[in-house]
Design a protein around this motif. Structure first.
Motif, mmCIF file in Angstrom:
data_model
loop_
_atom_site.group_PDB
_atom_site.id
_atom_site.type_symbol
_atom_site.label_atom_id
_atom_site.label_comp_id
_atom_site.label_asym_id
_atom_site.label_seq_id
_atom_site.Cartn_x
_atom_site.Cartn_y
_atom_site.Cartn_z
ATOM 1 N N THR A 1 0.871 -1.174 0.000
ATOM 2 C CA THR A 1 0.000 0.000 0.000
ATOM 3 C C THR A 1 0.906 1.221 0.000
ATOM 4 O O THR A 1 1.809 1.334 0.838
ATOM 5 N N VAL A 2 0.674 2.114 -0.966
ATOM 6 C CA VAL A 2 1.557 3.262 -1.185
ATOM 7 C C VAL A 2 0.737 4.541 -1.105
ATOM 8 O O VAL A 2 -0.392 4.602 -1.625
ATOM 9 N N SER A 3 1.283 5.570 -0.464
ATOM 10 C CA SER A 3 0.584 6.850 -0.402
ATOM 11 C C SER A 3 0.435 7.433 -1.804
ATOM 12 O O SER A 3 1.250 7.178 -2.698
ATOM 13 N N LEU A 4 -0.616 8.233 -1.991
ATOM 14 C CA LEU A 4 -0.915 8.784 -3.306
ATOM 15 C C LEU A 4 -1.091 10.296 -3.194
ATOM 16 O O LEU A 4 -2.098 10.779 -2.662
ATOM 17 N N PRO A 5 -0.110 11.068 -3.671
ATOM 18 C CA PRO A 5 -0.233 12.528 -3.624
ATOM 19 C C PRO A 5 -1.494 12.990 -4.349
ATOM 20 O O PRO A 5 -1.884 12.407 -5.375
ATOM 21 N N ALA A 6 -2.126 14.029 -3.849
ATOM 22 C CA ALA A 6 -3.399 14.493 -4.395
ATOM 23 C C ALA A 6 -3.307 14.828 -5.882
ATOM 24 O O ALA A 6 -4.240 14.558 -6.649
ATOM 25 N N ALA A 7 -2.181 15.385 -6.312
ATOM 26 C CA ALA A 7 -2.048 15.769 -7.722
ATOM 27 C C ALA A 7 -2.052 14.571 -8.657
ATOM 28 O O ALA A 7 -2.417 14.695 -9.831
ATOM 29 N N LEU A 8 -1.644 13.405 -8.158
ATOM 30 C CA LEU A 8 -1.592 12.208 -8.998
ATOM 31 C C LEU A 8 -2.852 11.362 -8.904
ATOM 32 O O LEU A 8 -3.081 10.503 -9.752
ATOM 33 N N ALA A 9 -3.666 11.595 -7.886
ATOM 34 C CA ALA A 9 -4.827 10.736 -7.646
ATOM 35 C C ALA A 9 -5.726 10.571 -8.872
ATOM 36 O O ALA A 9 -6.164 9.447 -9.165
ATOM 37 N N ASN B 1 9.831 6.551 -5.922
ATOM 38 C CA ASN B 1 9.492 7.450 -7.018
ATOM 39 C C ASN B 1 8.262 6.924 -7.751
ATOM 40 O O ASN B 1 8.179 5.737 -8.052
ATOM 41 N N LEU B 2 7.334 7.815 -8.068
ATOM 42 C CA LEU B 2 6.138 7.455 -8.817
ATOM 43 C C LEU B 2 6.117 8.167 -10.164
ATOM 44 O O LEU B 2 6.464 9.347 -10.258
ATOM 45 N N GLU B 3 5.706 7.436 -11.196
ATOM 46 C CA GLU B 3 5.419 8.048 -12.499
ATOM 47 C C GLU B 3 4.081 7.523 -12.984
ATOM 48 O O GLU B 3 3.890 6.316 -13.151
ATOM 49 N N ALA B 4 3.136 8.441 -13.206
ATOM 50 C CA ALA B 4 1.812 8.062 -13.688
ATOM 51 C C ALA B 4 1.879 7.642 -15.154
ATOM 52 O O ALA B 4 2.807 7.997 -15.889
ATOM 53 N N ASP B 5 0.873 6.895 -15.566
ATOM 54 C CA ASP B 5 0.786 6.448 -16.958
ATOM 55 C C ASP B 5 0.685 7.655 -17.887
ATOM 56 O O ASP B 5 -0.098 8.577 -17.644
ATOM 57 N N VAL B 6 1.463 7.652 -18.955
ATOM 58 C CA VAL B 6 1.537 8.812 -19.839
ATOM 59 C C VAL B 6 0.208 9.066 -20.539
ATOM 60 O O VAL B 6 -0.186 10.220 -20.758
ATOM 61 N N VAL B 7 -0.541 8.017 -20.889
ATOM 62 C CA VAL B 7 -1.835 8.213 -21.536
ATOM 63 C C VAL B 7 -2.813 8.874 -20.576
ATOM 64 O O VAL B 7 -3.535 9.807 -20.938
#
Length: 218
Positions: free
Chosen positions: A122-130, A180-186
């Motif tokens: 379980t990983v925290s999720l910054p609001a901007a990435l949610a 480090n997190l990277e959201a899906d580019v699509v």
């Protein structure tokens, strides 16, 4: 671009401050350092870095202040373990998902539980990435292509298979580990289109097709 399929884990040998940034020197376990070209890109725990020196089993990369501030790299010390992936070539299989090597945010592992032969994090999720993280969608954690098992407003879960635990740094990750997190580019581009109101009444298949996301426009 990368696939999020980790090819090796390296160890930080040296961190030398340089004008607010740092030169990071790593020792890969199995990658042939002499095969690296000066100037080529390597994803280091999800951050795309450029090879500036190589030889003697070591590869060095320069990280600017922006990179150190916005990723976990600012906390790297000798002995830190790092996931490594060389950039894609046009003939490579895309076994994971398209990963740019541009870290969106640093998050924290909140919990780890055994699950069969694997584990669930379980990983925290910054609001901007949610808004960019959806159940069964893709996300890169420390450069590793993973599928979101469950998504909440402030956290998400991923299920790790034994291969991932054995071949990446997530094998040692537990509560308190920063990643480090990277959201899906699509997902990022679709969210940007919606932000500018380019789809009055919401997104639909026709609008997505007109913007090049598959299918044919109505």
């Amino acid at each position: 671009m990368f696939t999020g399929l980790i090819s090796d884990v390296g160890t930080v040998e040296r961190v030398v401050p340089r004008q607010g940034g740092a030169r990071l020197t790593l020792r890969p376990r199995t990658l042939e350092v002499d095969a690296f070209a000066l100037g080529e890109s390597v994803a280091c725990s999800g951050a795309c870095l450029t090879v500036v020196e190589r030889g003697g089993g070591l590869a060095s990369f320069d990280a600017v202040p922006e990179t150190l501030a916005r990723t976990t790299l600012g906390a790297w010390r000798p002995g830190t373990q790092v996931n490594l992936e060389r950039a894609l070539t046009l003939s490579d299989r895309l076994g994971g998902h398209l990963v740019a090597g541009h870290v969106d945010a640093v998050a924290e592992v909140l919990a780890r539980a055994a699950e069969g032969q694997g584990a669930r994090l379980t990983v925290s999720l910054p609001a901007a990435l949610a808004p960019l993280v959806a159940e069964k969608g893709s996300i890169a954690i420390d450069g590793i292509s993973l599928t979101v098992a469950r998504a909440h407003r402030d956290r998400f879960e991923v299920a790790l298979i034994p291969e991932t635990l054995a071949r990446t740094t997530l094998g040692a990750a537990g509560p308190g580990t920063r990643v480090n997190l990277e959201a899906d580019v699509v997902a990022r581009h679709v969210a940007r289109l919606a932000e500018f109101g380019l789809a009055p009444g919401g997104l639909d298949a026709g609008a997505l097709a007109r913007w090049g996301y598959g299918g044919s426009a109505a």
